[in-house]
Design a protein around this motif. Structure first.
Motif, mmCIF file in Angstrom:
data_model
loop_
_atom_site.group_PDB
_atom_site.id
_atom_site.type_symbol
_atom_site.label_atom_id
_atom_site.label_comp_id
_atom_site.label_asym_id
_atom_site.label_seq_id
_atom_site.Cartn_x
_atom_site.Cartn_y
_atom_site.Cartn_z
ATOM 1 N N GLU A 34 27.129 -42.787 35.922
ATOM 2 C CA GLU A 34 28.229 -41.842 36.082
ATOM 3 C C GLU A 34 28.421 -41.060 34.787
ATOM 4 N N LYS A 35 28.680 -39.756 34.946
ATOM 5 C CA LYS A 35 29.023 -38.908 33.806
ATOM 6 C C LYS A 35 30.117 -37.950 34.246
ATOM 7 N N ILE A 61 18.419 -42.629 31.395
ATOM 8 C CA ILE A 61 19.003 -43.042 30.138
ATOM 9 C C ILE A 61 20.502 -43.192 30.343
ATOM 10 N N LYS A 62 21.021 -44.412 30.138
ATOM 11 C CA LYS A 62 22.400 -44.696 30.501
ATOM 12 C C LYS A 62 23.414 -44.287 29.445
ATOM 13 N N GLU A 63 22.971 -44.126 28.162
ATOM 14 C CA GLU A 63 23.930 -43.807 27.110
ATOM 15 C C GLU A 63 23.363 -42.750 26.174
ATOM 16 N N ASP A 64 24.180 -41.776 25.854
ATOM 17 C CA ASP A 64 23.786 -40.743 24.895
ATOM 18 C C ASP A 64 24.306 -41.164 23.520
ATOM 19 N N PHE A 65 23.447 -41.838 22.727
ATOM 20 C CA PHE A 65 23.866 -42.383 21.445
ATOM 21 C C PHE A 65 24.126 -41.282 20.423
ATOM 22 N N THR A 66 24.943 -41.608 19.448
ATOM 23 C CA THR A 66 24.983 -40.788 18.239
ATOM 24 C C THR A 66 23.778 -41.175 17.396
ATOM 25 N N LEU A 67 23.347 -40.272 16.517
ATOM 26 C CA LEU A 67 22.204 -40.591 15.672
ATOM 27 C C LEU A 67 22.515 -41.783 14.771
ATOM 28 N N GLU A 68 23.758 -41.872 14.330
ATOM 29 C CA GLU A 68 24.152 -42.982 13.464
ATOM 30 C C GLU A 68 23.882 -44.321 14.144
ATOM 31 N N LYS A 106 25.211 -36.218 18.973
ATOM 32 C CA LYS A 106 24.537 -36.938 20.047
ATOM 33 C C LYS A 106 23.029 -36.655 20.011
ATOM 34 N N ILE A 107 22.261 -37.646 20.448
ATOM 35 C CA ILE A 107 20.816 -37.485 20.460
ATOM 36 C C ILE A 107 20.394 -36.337 21.376
ATOM 37 N N SER A 108 21.097 -36.176 22.488
ATOM 38 C CA SER A 108 20.757 -35.089 23.414
ATOM 39 C C SER A 108 20.893 -33.722 22.754
ATOM 40 N N PHE A 109 21.781 -33.618 21.762
ATOM 41 C CA PHE A 109 21.966 -32.359 21.029
ATOM 42 C C PHE A 109 20.883 -32.189 19.969
ATOM 43 N N ILE A 110 20.535 -33.291 19.296
ATOM 44 C CA ILE A 110 19.559 -33.221 18.200
ATOM 45 C C ILE A 110 18.140 -33.077 18.716
ATOM 46 N N ASN A 111 17.815 -33.786 19.806
ATOM 47 C CA ASN A 111 16.449 -33.871 20.307
ATOM 48 C C ASN A 111 16.047 -32.591 21.035
ATOM 49 N N SER A 155 14.447 -40.232 26.742
ATOM 50 C CA SER A 155 13.327 -39.992 27.657
ATOM 51 C C SER A 155 12.116 -39.394 26.953
ATOM 52 N N THR A 156 12.328 -38.492 26.010
ATOM 53 C CA THR A 156 11.211 -37.844 25.330
ATOM 54 C C THR A 156 11.520 -37.698 23.842
ATOM 55 N N ASN A 157 10.471 -37.526 23.064
ATOM 56 C CA ASN A 157 10.607 -37.306 21.620
ATOM 57 C C ASN A 157 10.199 -35.874 21.311
ATOM 58 N N LYS A 158 11.182 -35.042 21.020
ATOM 59 C CA LYS A 158 10.915 -33.647 20.700
ATOM 60 C C LYS A 158 10.781 -33.414 19.194
ATOM 61 N N CYS A 159 10.801 -34.511 18.432
ATOM 62 C CA CYS A 159 10.701 -34.389 16.976
ATOM 63 C C CYS A 159 9.249 -34.484 16.524
ATOM 64 N N ASN A 160 8.373 -33.831 17.249
ATOM 65 C CA ASN A 160 6.978 -33.762 16.845
ATOM 66 C C ASN A 160 6.728 -32.396 16.222
ATOM 67 N N GLY A 161 6.660 -32.383 14.895
ATOM 68 C CA GLY A 161 6.469 -31.121 14.191
ATOM 69 C C GLY A 161 5.102 -31.040 13.545
ATOM 70 N N GLY A 162 4.861 -29.951 12.835
ATOM 71 C CA GLY A 162 3.575 -29.773 12.180
ATOM 72 C C GLY A 162 2.613 -28.978 13.023
ATOM 73 N N LYS A 163 1.336 -29.033 12.690
ATOM 74 C CA LYS A 163 0.334 -28.197 13.343
ATOM 75 C C LYS A 163 0.238 -28.447 14.847
ATOM 76 N N GLN A 164 0.347 -29.704 15.257
ATOM 77 C CA GLN A 164 0.196 -30.042 16.677
ATOM 78 C C GLN A 164 1.535 -30.259 17.370
ATOM 79 N N GLY A 165 2.641 -29.922 16.724
ATOM 80 C CA GLY A 165 3.956 -30.229 17.265
ATOM 81 C C GLY A 165 4.666 -29.047 17.894
ATOM 82 N N TYR A 166 5.968 -29.243 18.117
ATOM 83 C CA TYR A 166 6.785 -28.220 18.775
ATOM 84 C C TYR A 166 7.298 -27.168 17.792
ATOM 85 N N PHE A 167 7.227 -27.443 16.506
ATOM 86 C CA PHE A 167 7.744 -26.518 15.493
ATOM 87 C C PHE A 167 6.987 -26.755 14.191
ATOM 88 N N PRO A 168 6.951 -25.765 13.318
ATOM 89 C CA PRO A 168 6.248 -25.932 12.039
ATOM 90 C C PRO A 168 7.092 -26.725 11.056
#
Length: 396
Positions: A34-35, A61-68, A106-111, A155-168
């Motif tokens: 529920e949300k 994913i049942k809980e949207d954690f804070t990064l802390e 929240k992780i959903s905001f950061i990721n 669910s996913t890791n969008k923190c893949n950066g660099g040459k093969q990632g989502y951002f430089p």
């Protein structure tokens, strides 16, 4: 409330403390999530995200954690399998540079690749962080998110950066290895000879050993008849305790050293016996042994000892003996103890010794590492002969 079929979810109104909220419900394999949101539009978007998550990953994913909170769970789980130095290497950039900015978000905001691109390339860089530190921050956050994915926390890791990632990522220009002139080599040799740790520094520059490996040597590692040294340990110091661990490559290797190197180590053994007698005369306990958990022997007697007859701490060597040596010398080049290993490797390659031989001697896991680190020094003495011979083959 409008009903939806199984796995499609539903949206309905609910009064909470006199205020109307839209409740999103979705049931997957008997498990309900529920949300709530303030508008139906936002509720519909939440439901769409949940359904997409289930279709792509087969879970919710049942809980949207804070990064802390997520970071705390992540590092606590790693402490059991990582050394304290590794934990510190990952946690320091997270705790000092990431959490002060993002701890309550929240992780959903950061990721989100767009947010992460801005965070690493704008926010941290504007704060004066170096490209190297930004890279360390990225490594920590990426590892944290990857751990969370593996435990179904996100669910996913969008923190893949660099040459093969989502951002430089900001480019980090590595410092070039030192190239000393003959005059500077002579100055360094004189400085080492006059140092309080001349035997240790001579061994490092004359063998290419890592300083942690040299400090982890015991008498049983020296073969005087063959002029070889068995490198099986590195000395570590954590939480006020010395201990022996496997080498960086996790492998034991035997290296050949020159007779002059073995001669000074033989003198070092004699000096240790003199030290032992001196400490006994002053009723000071002789305590040169260090425990080891990585091989059959419970402890080893260290070769390099302090004036108190105890193992030597790298930080003390660097802050006292090394800095004092460099300060009192005439050298203008800034060097660290590890650069003695670099000087050994680069000199061997300049002299034309093959990469495989040098790589095995240094204890690199693969010759490609040696190539990557020391490629600038590889100058084959047979380039002219090669050019002439191949020209004859292909042009005549």
């Amino acid at each position: 409330m409008s009903k939806r079929s199984n796995h499609e979810g539903s949206i309905g109104k609910k009064i909470i403390k006199g205020k109307t909220y839209y409740r999103v419900q979705l049931t997957i394999e008997g498990k309900k999530i529920e949300k709530y949101s303030k508008t139906r539009k936002d509720a519909a978007a939440i439901l769409d995200d949940l359904r997409l998550e289930f279709r792509e990953h087969g879970r919710l994913i049942k809980e949207d954690f804070t990064l802390e909170k997520l970071a705390s769970m992540w590092i606590d789980s790693k402490k059991a399998g990582w050394s304290s130095k590794t934990v510190e290497g990952y946690w320091t950039p997270m705790n000092n540079h990431i959490l002060p900015e993002l701890s309550k978000k929240k992780i959903s905001f950061i990721n989100n690749p767009i947010f992460l691109d801005d965070f690493f390339n704008q926010t941290l860089m504007k704060q004066g962080k170096t490209a190297h530190m930004v890279s360390r921050c990225h490594r920590s956050l990426r590892n944290c998110f990857e751990w969370a994915v593996g435990r179904n926390l996100i669910s996913t890791n969008k923190c893949n950066g660099g040459k093969q990632g989502y951002f430089p990522l900001p480019k980090h220009e590595k410092k070039s290895k030192p190239e000393l002139t003959p005059v500077e080599i002579a100055q360094l040799k004189e400085a080492i000879a006059n140092s309080s740790q001349s035997t240790l520094f001579t061994l490092l520059i004359g063998s290419g050993m890592r300083i942690s490996e040299a400090l982890g040597l015991s008498e049983s590692d020296l073969n005087m008849s063959n002029n070889t040294i068995t490198i099986r340990h590195q000395l570590k110091y954590e939480n006020g305790i010395f201990y022996l661990d496997k080498t960086k490559s996790r492998k034991t290797r035997i290296i050949q050293v020159g007779k002059s190197i073995m001669d000074i180590l033989l003198i070092k053994l004699a000096d240790n016996e003199s030290l032992r007698g001196s400490l006994a005369d002053r009723s000071i306990e002789w305590n040169p042994n260090v425990s080891c958990n990585c091989c059959s022997n419970s402890s080893f007697q260290m070769l390099f000892l302090s004036q108190a007859g105890t193992p030597m701490d790298y930080n003390n060597i660097q802050s006292r003996a090394w800095k004092q040596m460099i300060k009192s010398s005439e050298m203008s080049v800034k060097l660290t103890p590890h650069n003695l290993r670099d000087i050994y490797a680069s000199t061997a390659l300049v002299k034309g010794y093959d990469v495989v031989t040098v790589s095995k001697h240094l204890g690199h896991a693969d010759p490609s590492i040696t190539l990557k680190v020391y490629a600038q020094f590889i100058k084959s003495p047979n380039q002219r002969e090669m050019a002439e011979e191949l020209a004859e083959i292909f042009t005549r």
